[in-house]
Design a protein around this motif. Structure first.
Motif, PDB file in Angstrom:
ATOM      1  N   SER A  12       1.732  11.866  -1.182  1.00 43.97           N
ATOM      2  CA  SER A  12       2.401  11.882  -0.394  1.00 43.97           C
ATOM      3  C   SER A  12       1.632  11.113   1.598  1.00 43.97           C
ATOM      4  N   PRO A  14       1.828   9.591   5.774  1.00 44.41           N
ATOM      5  CA  PRO A  14       2.757   9.334   6.898  1.00 44.41           C
ATOM      6  C   PRO A  14       2.467   7.906   6.832  1.00 44.41           C
ATOM      7  N   GLU A  15       3.449   6.858   7.482  1.00 43.36           N
ATOM      8  CA  GLU A  15       3.251   5.716   7.851  1.00 43.36           C
ATOM      9  C   GLU A  15       2.398   5.372   8.298  1.00 43.36           C
ATOM     10  N   PRO A  82       7.020   2.577   4.665  1.00 42.83           N
ATOM     11  CA  PRO A  82       8.479   3.935   3.982  1.00 42.83           C
ATOM     12  C   PRO A  82       9.075   3.017   2.600  1.00 42.83           C
ATOM     13  N   SER A  85       7.241   3.022  -1.144  1.00 44.04           N
ATOM     14  CA  SER A  85       6.919   4.161  -1.689  1.00 44.04           C
ATOM     15  C   SER A  85       7.565   4.084  -3.109  1.00 44.04           C
ATOM     16  N   LEU A 110       5.110   8.407  -2.266  1.00 47.66           N
ATOM     17  CA  LEU A 110       5.825   8.691  -0.991  1.00 47.66           C
ATOM     18  C   LEU A 110       5.413   8.496   0.351  1.00 47.66           C
ATOM     19  N   LYS A 112       6.448   8.978   4.403  1.00 47.32           N
ATOM     20  CA  LYS A 112       7.166   9.514   5.065  1.00 47.32           C
ATOM     21  C   LYS A 112       7.181   8.868   6.502  1.00 47.32           C
ATOM     22  N   PRO A 113       8.379   8.394   7.090  1.00 45.48           N
ATOM     23  CA  PRO A 113       8.432   7.281   8.441  1.00 45.48           C
ATOM     24  C   PRO A 113       7.530   8.221   9.410  1.00 45.48           C
TER      25      PRO A 113
END
Lengths: 113, 113
Positions: A12, A14-15, A82, A85, A110, A112-113
């Protein structure tokens, strides 16, 4: 017998962060390695086919490298979004030549925005 | 550009029933194969074909039959469905050779109750 491993199983980020996905294989007598993307409930979409003579292959924000001597391939995705993903799978031929593929278990990403 | 087409997309069978999963490709590929995808097991090769009239077993062939009467079609038959055959089935095709890209269908999700 070819064995393909992908670690980690899930990731996971962050964008905007760059993604680094790892794939290792046991039989290095291969001519190529292929990376796929799989969205939930969907089929496999081919991203890159990297040949051993190339060592590296690029398509847009994607770059894949292949190091047969160490039995490793890496997929880099620059500036993740995003929409990136998905689950990413690598596959190596089960024998030196030929079309039978052995797949890794995949890395679920994943962003995340 | 159809590529690899699988039908049906979803199927529920009762134990002991038989059915055929259809796979067709329009790329004139010699090589076709069937995989099943199960959680924690990745994709595993069931059967494959290197051309019309030629088929062979993959890693998990038991309970499945195949035939290849034309270049375009490669159906997978479940002779007597068992709950252990609950899975997502993918058909793939590629040209023959050392550096060929595999193309996958969208999958058939099969549940055996």
């Amino acid at each position: 017998k070819q064995e393909v491993t992908q670690i980690p199983a899930a990731l996971s980020v962050p964008e905007g962060e760059n993604l680094v996905l790892n794939c290792s294989f046991t039989d290095s007598a291969i001519y190529n390695l292929q990376w796929f993307r799989q969205d939930p409930g969907k089929g496999l979409t081919s991203l890159l086919l990297i040949q051993s003579s190339q060592r590296e292959q690029t398509s847009g924000r994607l770059n894949a490298s292949l190091d047969k001597s160490s039995g490793r391939s890496t997929l880099y995705i620059a500036a993740s979004q995003p929409g990136d993903s998905a689950t990413y799978l690598c596959a190596a031929p089960s024998s030196a030549a030929g079309n039978k593929l052995t797949f890794g278990g995949g890395t679920r990403v994943l962003v995340k925005p | 550009n159809a590529g690899v087409t699988q039908t049906p997309k979803f199927q529920v069978l009762k134990t002991g029933q038989s059915m055929t999963l259809q796979c067709a490709q329009d790329m004139n590929h010699e090589y076709m194969s069937w995989y099943r995808q199960d959680p924690g097991m990745g994709l595993r090769l069931i059967h494959y074909s290197v051309g019309a009239g030629i088929t062979d077993q993959g890693e998990v062939p038991n309970g499945y039959n195949v035939s290849r009467s034309t270049t375009e079609d490669f159906p997978l038959r479940l002779l007597s469905a068992a709950p252990s055959q609950t899975s997502v089935y993918f058909c793939a095709s590629s040209t023959q050779g050392d550096n060929t890209e595999a193309f996958f269908g969208q999958g058939t999700r099969l549940t055996v109750v």
